[in-house]
Every structure is written in C-alpha cells, then in structure tokens.
Design a protein around this motif. Sequence first.
Motif, PDB file in Angstrom:
ATOM      1  N   GLN A 200       0.797  -1.220   0.000  1.00 26.62           N
ATOM      2  CA  GLN A 200       0.000   0.000   0.000  1.00 26.62           C
ATOM      3  C   GLN A 200       0.842   1.287   0.000  1.00 26.62           C
ATOM      4  O   GLN A 200       0.303   2.382   0.187  1.00 26.62           O
ATOM      5  CB  GLN A 200      -1.006   0.008   1.158  1.00 26.62           C
ATOM      6  N   TYR A 201       2.133   1.156  -0.204  1.00 26.05           N
ATOM      7  CA  TYR A 201       3.003   2.337  -0.311  1.00 26.05           C
ATOM      8  C   TYR A 201       2.586   3.218  -1.486  1.00 26.05           C
ATOM      9  O   TYR A 201       2.248   2.723  -2.560  1.00 26.05           O
ATOM     10  CB  TYR A 201       4.451   1.886  -0.504  1.00 26.05           C
ATOM     11  N   VAL A 202       2.631   4.542  -1.285  1.00 25.42           N
ATOM     12  CA  VAL A 202       2.414   5.504  -2.376  1.00 25.42           C
ATOM     13  C   VAL A 202       3.628   6.411  -2.544  1.00 25.42           C
ATOM     14  O   VAL A 202       4.167   6.558  -3.625  1.00 25.42           O
ATOM     15  CB  VAL A 202       1.143   6.349  -2.134  1.00 25.42           C
ATOM     16  N   GLU A 203       4.099   7.028  -1.447  1.00 24.54           N
ATOM     17  CA  GLU A 203       5.206   7.993  -1.536  1.00 24.54           C
ATOM     18  C   GLU A 203       5.674   8.343  -0.122  1.00 24.54           C
ATOM     19  O   GLU A 203       5.248   7.741   0.853  1.00 24.54           O
ATOM     20  CB  GLU A 203       4.734   9.260  -2.265  1.00 24.54           C
ATOM     21  N   GLY A 204       6.588   9.334  -0.026  1.00 18.70           N
ATOM     22  CA  GLY A 204       6.990   9.900   1.255  1.00 18.70           C
ATOM     23  C   GLY A 204       7.666   8.954   2.232  1.00 18.70           C
ATOM     24  O   GLY A 204       7.286   8.895   3.405  1.00 18.70           O
ATOM     25  N   PRO A 205       8.725   8.208   1.843  1.00 20.97           N
ATOM     26  CA  PRO A 205       9.360   7.283   2.782  1.00 20.97           C
ATOM     27  C   PRO A 205      10.146   8.007   3.879  1.00 20.97           C
ATOM     28  O   PRO A 205      10.655   9.111   3.693  1.00 20.97           O
ATOM     29  CB  PRO A 205      10.301   6.482   1.885  1.00 20.97           C
ATOM     30  N   PHE A 206      10.246   7.328   5.028  1.00 18.36           N
ATOM     31  CA  PHE A 206      11.035   7.849   6.148  1.00 18.36           C
ATOM     32  C   PHE A 206      11.540   6.673   6.967  1.00 18.36           C
ATOM     33  O   PHE A 206      10.858   5.652   7.104  1.00 18.36           O
ATOM     34  CB  PHE A 206      10.204   8.774   7.038  1.00 18.36           C
ATOM     35  N   MET A 207      12.747   6.827   7.543  1.00 15.11           N
ATOM     36  CA  MET A 207      13.366   5.744   8.314  1.00 15.11           C
ATOM     37  C   MET A 207      13.988   6.311   9.588  1.00 15.11           C
ATOM     38  O   MET A 207      14.599   7.386   9.579  1.00 15.11           O
ATOM     39  CB  MET A 207      14.456   5.065   7.474  1.00 15.11           C
ATOM     40  N   PHE A 208      13.838   5.571  10.702  1.00 14.77           N
ATOM     41  CA  PHE A 208      14.623   5.883  11.896  1.00 14.77           C
ATOM     42  C   PHE A 208      14.869   4.587  12.663  1.00 14.77           C
ATOM     43  O   PHE A 208      14.211   3.563  12.430  1.00 14.77           O
ATOM     44  CB  PHE A 208      13.936   6.932  12.780  1.00 14.77           C
ATOM     45  N   ILE A 209      15.851   4.630  13.566  1.00 10.03           N
ATOM     46  CA  ILE A 209      16.207   3.470  14.378  1.00 10.03           C
ATOM     47  C   ILE A 209      15.826   3.751  15.832  1.00 10.03           C
ATOM     48  O   ILE A 209      16.116   4.821  16.368  1.00 10.03           O
ATOM     49  CB  ILE A 209      17.717   3.172  14.296  1.00 10.03           C
ATOM     50  N   ARG A 210      15.190   2.765  16.453  1.00  7.44           N
ATOM     51  CA  ARG A 210      14.892   2.844  17.886  1.00  7.44           C
ATOM     52  C   ARG A 210      15.098   1.463  18.487  1.00  7.44           C
ATOM     53  O   ARG A 210      14.557   0.487  17.995  1.00  7.44           O
ATOM     54  CB  ARG A 210      13.471   3.330  18.120  1.00  7.44           C
ATOM     55  N   ASN A 211      15.913   1.411  19.533  1.00  9.28           N
ATOM     56  CA  ASN A 211      16.211   0.144  20.221  1.00  9.28           C
ATOM     57  C   ASN A 211      16.671  -0.938  19.245  1.00  9.28           C
ATOM     58  O   ASN A 211      16.285  -2.113  19.347  1.00  9.28           O
ATOM     59  CB  ASN A 211      14.991  -0.337  21.008  1.00  9.28           C
ATOM     60  N   GLY A 212      17.489  -0.533  18.296  1.00 13.17           N
ATOM     61  CA  GLY A 212      18.081  -1.474  17.361  1.00 13.17           C
ATOM     62  C   GLY A 212      17.194  -1.898  16.218  1.00 13.17           C
ATOM     63  O   GLY A 212      17.635  -2.649  15.337  1.00 13.17           O
ATOM     64  N   LYS A 213      15.956  -1.451  16.189  1.00 17.87           N
ATOM     65  CA  LYS A 213      15.014  -1.808  15.136  1.00 17.87           C
ATOM     66  C   LYS A 213      14.886  -0.665  14.127  1.00 17.87           C
ATOM     67  O   LYS A 213      14.964   0.511  14.479  1.00 17.87           O
ATOM     68  CB  LYS A 213      13.638  -2.125  15.723  1.00 17.87           C
ATOM     69  N   TYR A 214      14.655  -1.061  12.870  1.00 21.14           N
ATOM     70  CA  TYR A 214      14.482  -0.084  11.798  1.00 21.14           C
ATOM     71  C   TYR A 214      12.983   0.162  11.584  1.00 21.14           C
ATOM     72  O   TYR A 214      12.235  -0.757  11.231  1.00 21.14           O
ATOM     73  CB  TYR A 214      15.112  -0.598  10.512  1.00 21.14           C
ATOM     74  N   TYR A 215      12.581   1.392  11.797  1.00 23.78           N
ATOM     75  CA  TYR A 215      11.191   1.800  11.582  1.00 23.78           C
ATOM     76  C   TYR A 215      11.096   2.483  10.223  1.00 23.78           C
ATOM     77  O   TYR A 215      11.656   3.557  10.009  1.00 23.78           O
ATOM     78  CB  TYR A 215      10.742   2.768  12.673  1.00 23.78           C
ATOM     79  N   PHE A 216      10.402   1.828   9.318  1.00 20.50           N
ATOM     80  CA  PHE A 216      10.214   2.367   7.975  1.00 20.50           C
ATOM     81  C   PHE A 216       8.774   2.856   7.860  1.00 20.50           C
ATOM     82  O   PHE A 216       7.828   2.128   8.184  1.00 20.50           O
ATOM     83  CB  PHE A 216      10.501   1.296   6.928  1.00 20.50           C
ATOM     84  N   MET A 217       8.618   4.089   7.378  1.00 18.75           N
ATOM     85  CA  MET A 217       7.308   4.719   7.328  1.00 18.75           C
ATOM     86  C   MET A 217       7.075   5.318   5.949  1.00 18.75           C
ATOM     87  O   MET A 217       8.020   5.624   5.222  1.00 18.75           O
ATOM     88  CB  MET A 217       7.197   5.792   8.412  1.00 18.75           C
ATOM     89  N   TRP A 218       5.811   5.508   5.593  1.00 20.51           N
ATOM     90  CA  TRP A 218       5.479   6.030   4.268  1.00 20.51           C
ATOM     91  C   TRP A 218       4.058   6.584   4.259  1.00 20.51           C
ATOM     92  O   TRP A 218       3.298   6.388   5.215  1.00 20.51           O
ATOM     93  CB  TRP A 218       5.624   4.930   3.221  1.00 20.51           C
ATOM     94  N   SER A 219       3.712   7.264   3.168  1.00 20.64           N
ATOM     95  CA  SER A 219       2.369   7.814   3.006  1.00 20.64           C
ATOM     96  C   SER A 219       1.562   6.981   2.026  1.00 20.64           C
ATOM     97  O   SER A 219       2.095   6.446   1.049  1.00 20.64           O
ATOM     98  CB  SER A 219       2.435   9.268   2.520  1.00 20.64           C
ATOM     99  N   GLU A 220       0.258   6.900   2.300  1.00 16.00           N
ATOM    100  CA  GLU A 220      -0.685   6.178   1.458  1.00 16.00           C
ATOM    101  C   GLU A 220      -1.818   7.108   1.061  1.00 16.00           C
ATOM    102  O   GLU A 220      -2.026   8.166   1.669  1.00 16.00           O
ATOM    103  CB  GLU A 220      -1.257   4.965   2.213  1.00 16.00           C
TER     104      GLU A 220
END
Length: 312
Positions: A200-220
Amino acid sequence: MMNIRIVFCLFLSAISYASFSQQNPILKGWYADPEGIVFNNEYWIYPTYSAPYEEQVFFDAFSSKDLINWDKHHRILDTSAVKWAKKAMWAPSIIENDGKYYLFFGANDVHQGEVGGIGVAVADQPQGPYRDLLGKPLIDTIVNGAQPIDQFVFKDKDGSFYMYYGGWKHCNVVKLKSDFTGLLPLDDDGTLFREVTPDQYVEGPFMFIRNGKYYFMWSEGGWTGPDYKVAYAIADSPFGPFERIGVVLEQDENIATGAGHHSVMKAPDKDEYYMVYHRRPLGETSPHHRVTCIDKMIFTKDGRINKIQMTK
C-alpha cells in the motif's frame, strides 16, 4: 484578598499556557512535506512551500530551541541557484556530514525524457545559503517504476548513508557516497537500486532506528485528497523486508484531513519522538492549502507505535 490573589495566579497561569504551549499548526502559512531534524540540540524543519508548481520555486527553513517558538529563515535555496530546476522544488531532506549540510530535494515534475529528479545542495550552516552541489540531478531516471521524488537520506549505525525515495507507488533504496556526489553499489554484484516497496506504499518514505530496530514509514492515499495517511513497518535491516503493520496517522473529521508526508524528530538525550507532518484544515479544498503540525509519538512496550491523535 485571598480571592484576588487566586484570580491573579490563575490569570498568570493562563498567560503562561497561552505563551508557552505548542499550537498546531506550528508555522504560519501554507507549508507541506516537512523534514524535521535536530542539529546541535536545536530543532529544525525544512518544508515544501505549498503552492502551484510555477510558484513553488524556493525553500524556507524554521528553527526552534523549544518546539514552540520558531524562527523563519527565508529562501535558503531557490531555482536561481539550481539552473536545471525550472519549476517546482519540493519535499526536502537534509543531513549533516563532516561539518557541512546537504539538502536533497525534488525538482521539476519529471517524466520520461524530461530533465529533473532528485537534486542536492550544500551549505556550511543549517540555514544556508545552499548552493547546487552537482549542477545536475543526482537521480534523473525512473528505475523500478519509482518516480525520482520524495527522497529521505538516512545514516545507518555503521556510518553508511542510504537514500529511500520514490513516487508512483514504488520505493527504491540506494547507497550514497559520503560526499553525496553519486551512488555506491549495494552489494558485490554492483546493484545500485533495490526496490523495497511495502504493501500500500504511495510515496513519502522515512526511516529511523529505535532500540536497534528499523522503523520504515510512508504515506498512502492521494496527497490532494482527504484520505492521505501514514503507515509503518519494523525490520531488522535497512533493506527490510518491510511488512506493513498499520496506519498511525490519518484524517480526523474534528481536526483536519489529508494528514501525511511526515518525518520524525527525536528529542536530544531522551526517548521522546515527535511526528512532524502536514494536514489540510477543515473546509479547505485547494490541494496547496496544507499546514505543518507536530504531535507526540507514543510507543507500546513491544515497540509498536500507538495511533497518533491529531491535536490543535
């Protein structure tokens, strides 16, 4: 006498709350696609100037020490400094390396055969002025179906720099040279582009790390409509796989519509995170009438992100 003192204290408290509490939207005017980041314990926001393409030809920046009072830095970059950019410039992303600040941006509404894509500018301080680093786009072709827009530059734990980008429902990751003048292979076979598009990805990706995990985010959804929203995934690697967990930000019929194209800021030396995003005020129908807001992100004990409630 006691009643007068109580009333006076309440009056002072009201002044303090009005003067020092955060208000949404945080910036005056139409601004969208905000990139939030912390430089030297100061919060910075780099947004798109939200206007028709022929007017969207410059970037302003905003800085704050407290997330409440924001200083505006006018025209840190415009098309006069980027000769190949003839119309829209939007969705900036910024990173610091070796004392210099690199501002990535999309320019021109690139299609096959049209000059445009992702550019990069450089400055000696966060507020610029920025100058075009390459004199041409860094990426100007459509690879894996991804329109070269909406880039986010990310520094991994090992010091490597990656860039996630893409419109038209496709997202690529590339590895950047440390001077940001080009790309490096992602693996031994020389691959430069890898598609990492989540469901369901459309655009606007973003990434950050918290407690060793990769959080990948995007806009739909569609950026011009009310159903714009933000979803996310959690992975063990910057390459995923990114399995969609769910939506964390979307419209609220009592607050605003079109909430999306966000970034995330972490408070210095604290486990506090803020989502910086744009939304469309109720009653606004122009696609360009978008405002920049901040709301706090709350994590569950197992690292999931609670649904963000938009506030005023």
